[in-house]
Design a protein around this motif. Structure first.
Motif, short mmCIF file in Angstrom:
data_model
loop_
_atom_site.label_atom_id
_atom_site.label_comp_id
_atom_site.label_asym_id
_atom_site.label_seq_id
_atom_site.Cartn_x
_atom_site.Cartn_y
_atom_site.Cartn_z
N LYS A 73 0.86 -1.49 0.04
CA LYS A 73 -0.21 0.14 0.03
C LYS A 73 0.74 1.31 0.17
CE LYS A 73 -4.38 -1.56 0.19
NZ LYS A 73 -5.42 -1.12 -0.67
N ASP A 74 1.91 1.30 0.82
CA ASP A 74 2.85 2.47 0.81
C ASP A 74 3.52 2.51 -0.44
OD1 ASP A 74 1.96 2.90 3.52
OD2 ASP A 74 4.07 2.19 4.31
N LYS A 75 4.03 1.63 -1.02
CA LYS A 75 4.44 1.86 -2.58
C LYS A 75 3.67 2.20 -3.46
CE LYS A 75 7.03 -1.03 -5.84
NZ LYS A 75 7.56 -2.22 -6.27
N LEU A 76 2.37 1.85 -3.40
CA LEU A 76 1.22 2.65 -4.45
C LEU A 76 1.08 3.87 -4.19
CD1 LEU A 76 -1.35 -0.36 -4.36
CD2 LEU A 76 0.07 0.41 -6.30
N ARG A 77 1.08 4.50 -2.59
CA ARG A 77 0.90 5.91 -2.32
C ARG A 77 1.95 6.45 -2.83
NH1 ARG A 77 -2.19 4.99 3.51
NH2 ARG A 77 -4.26 4.00 2.94
N ALA A 78 3.03 6.16 -2.53
CA ALA A 78 4.33 6.77 -2.90
C ALA A 78 4.28 7.21 -4.35
CB ALA A 78 5.61 6.32 -2.36
N SER A 79 4.37 5.80 -5.14
CA SER A 79 4.36 6.08 -6.64
C SER A 79 3.34 7.15 -7.15
CB SER A 79 4.11 4.81 -7.27
OG SER A 79 5.28 3.98 -6.79
N TYR A 80 1.97 7.09 -6.54
CA TYR A 80 1.20 8.12 -6.85
C TYR A 80 1.29 9.47 -6.63
CZ TYR A 80 -3.52 10.15 -6.85
OH TYR A 80 -4.69 10.85 -7.21
N TYR A 81 1.79 9.60 -5.56
CA TYR A 81 1.97 11.13 -5.00
C TYR A 81 3.38 11.36 -5.62
CZ TYR A 81 2.98 14.80 -1.75
OH TYR A 81 3.17 16.02 -1.11
N ASN A 82 4.27 10.92 -5.77
CA ASN A 82 5.40 11.11 -6.64
C ASN A 82 5.46 11.41 -8.15
OD1 ASN A 82 6.67 10.84 -4.08
ND2 ASN A 82 7.74 9.24 -4.59
N PHE A 83 4.42 10.81 -8.52
CA PHE A 83 4.13 10.69 -9.97
C PHE A 83 3.46 12.13 -10.50
CE2 PHE A 83 1.67 10.25 -13.79
CZ PHE A 83 2.38 9.90 -14.57
N TYR A 84 2.55 12.53 -9.49
CA TYR A 84 1.58 13.67 -9.79
C TYR A 84 2.14 14.91 -8.99
CZ TYR A 84 -1.94 10.70 -12.04
OH TYR A 84 -2.66 9.94 -12.64
N THR A 85 3.13 15.01 -8.32
CA THR A 85 3.49 16.02 -7.60
C THR A 85 4.90 16.21 -7.90
OG1 THR A 85 4.31 15.44 -5.38
CG2 THR A 85 1.91 15.45 -5.95
N ASP A 86 5.58 17.30 -7.42
CA ASP A 86 7.05 17.54 -7.44
C ASP A 86 7.73 17.48 -6.27
OD1 ASP A 86 6.13 20.02 -6.38
OD2 ASP A 86 6.78 21.29 -8.02
N LYS A 87 6.78 16.75 -5.49
CA LYS A 87 7.34 16.56 -3.89
C LYS A 87 7.74 15.02 -3.61
CE LYS A 87 4.30 18.81 -1.73
NZ LYS A 87 3.61 19.24 -0.32
N THR A 88 8.23 14.67 -2.50
CA THR A 88 8.34 13.11 -2.12
C THR A 88 7.55 12.92 -0.98
OG1 THR A 88 10.78 13.62 -2.73
CG2 THR A 88 10.08 11.64 -1.33
N TRP A 89 6.44 11.87 -1.24
CA TRP A 89 5.62 11.22 -0.35
C TRP A 89 6.51 11.07 1.10
CZ3 TRP A 89 4.86 6.32 1.88
CH2 TRP A 89 3.49 6.28 2.47
N GLY A 90 5.75 11.41 2.08
CA GLY A 90 6.36 11.06 3.36
C GLY A 90 7.41 11.72 4.05
N GLU A 91 8.18 12.55 2.86
CA GLU A 91 9.35 13.34 3.34
C GLU A 91 8.97 14.50 4.12
OE1 GLU A 91 12.02 15.95 0.73
OE2 GLU A 91 12.78 13.91 0.68
N SER A 92 9.42 14.54 5.28
CA SER A 92 8.76 15.86 6.34
C SER A 92 8.84 16.90 5.73
CB SER A 92 9.77 15.80 7.83
OG SER A 92 10.93 15.97 7.40
N SER A 93 9.83 17.38 4.88
CA SER A 93 9.79 18.88 4.28
C SER A 93 8.79 19.04 3.39
CB SER A 93 11.02 19.09 3.76
OG SER A 93 11.42 18.25 2.46
N SER A 94 7.95 17.87 2.87
CA SER A 94 6.79 18.17 2.12
C SER A 94 5.48 18.66 2.68
CB SER A 94 6.65 16.90 1.48
OG SER A 94 7.73 16.39 0.51
N TYR A 95 5.68 18.54 4.06
CA TYR A 95 4.43 18.77 5.04
C TYR A 95 4.74 19.89 6.06
CZ TYR A 95 3.67 14.53 2.54
OH TYR A 95 3.65 13.21 1.92
N ASP A 96 3.62 20.50 6.56
CA ASP A 96 3.79 21.51 7.64
C ASP A 96 3.82 20.94 8.96
OD1 ASP A 96 3.32 23.51 5.91
OD2 ASP A 96 1.01 23.24 6.41
N LEU A 97 3.31 19.59 9.32
CA LEU A 97 3.43 18.80 10.35
C LEU A 97 3.64 17.08 10.11
CD1 LEU A 97 3.59 18.73 13.46
CD2 LEU A 97 1.13 18.52 13.20
#
Length: 217
Positions: free
Chosen positions: A166-190
């Motif tokens: 599930k995490d692999k699917l979510r990461a691939s989806y997020y990284n494909f459609y955005t210019d950020k990295t899924w789960g990387e703390s700097s991508s989020y406010d908190l």
């Protein structure tokens, strides 16, 4: 949990990214209830289906998966409800599914304060002045226990494999459609580890953070 706050002064949106089995959905629900705002998880798929006229099965199959996973599936008779319109003049595509869902997110965020779980919402709504993005992660041991309790899986190995998939699917989806990295703390406010504290406490911390942020907006 705190009682619902007055949300009329500020239209804001909270986005929750999460590892599978981290309790992100439950925590998101508690946060939304405490703040008195609307909550969208799977509900977003229903709203996207209503807005676009595309069958909900299409959004469900494409949910947080990259185009390579479901490309060409909908060339058969699964695409549209009777009387619905095409997304443009060409057949449905993964990009159009993503665009339709993104448009619904933007509309919902404009209409009222809300909380949206997953689906790269933090990126889709990156220009929203009231955006507060959160990522919830957890130890693999706690995630395995939560998955086993929630799904009925009785094998820790199977639960771990499901979490990784599930995490692999979510990461691939997020990284494909955005210019950020899924789960990387700097991508989020908190970013917060839900395995360190009780679920209700984690939700309360997020609520307190949101309230503090809103005072500065």
């Amino acid at each position: 949990m705190e009682t619902a706050m007055d949300t009329e002064k500020m239209n804001f949106v909270i986005t929750i990214g999460r590892q599978y089995g981290s309790g992100g959905r439950e925590i998101g629900r508690l946060v939304a209830d405490a703040l008195g705002i609307k909550y969208y998880d799977k509900e977003l798929l229903t709203e996207s289906s209503k807005a676009s006229g595309v069958k909900p099965e299409v959004f469900e199959a494409a949910d947080e998966r990259t185009p390579s996973f479901f490309s060409n599936i909908w060339s058969f008779n699964l695409g549209f409800n009777a009387g619905s319109y095409l997304l443009g003049s060409s057949p449905i595509s993964d990009e159009k599914i993503y665009a339709a869902q993104s448009n619904v997110m933007k509309t919902l965020a404009q209409q009222s304060s809300c909380l949206i779980v997953g689906r790269s919402a933090d990126y889709v709504l990156r220009n929203h002045p009231g955006l507060i993005s959160v990522f919830i992660h957890s130890s693999i041991e706690e995630r395995i226990l939560r998955i086993m309790n929630r799904t009925g899986i009785d094998s820790a190995e199977e639960a771990r494999a499901l979490a990784e998939k599930k995490d692999k699917l979510r990461a691939s989806y997020y990284n494909f459609y955005t210019d950020k990295t899924w789960g990387e703390s700097s991508s989020y406010d908190l970013s917060i580890d839900s395995s360190k504290l009780p679920t209700a406490t984690v939700a309360r911390i997020i609520v307190d953070y949101v309230k503090a942020r809103l005072e500065l907006m």
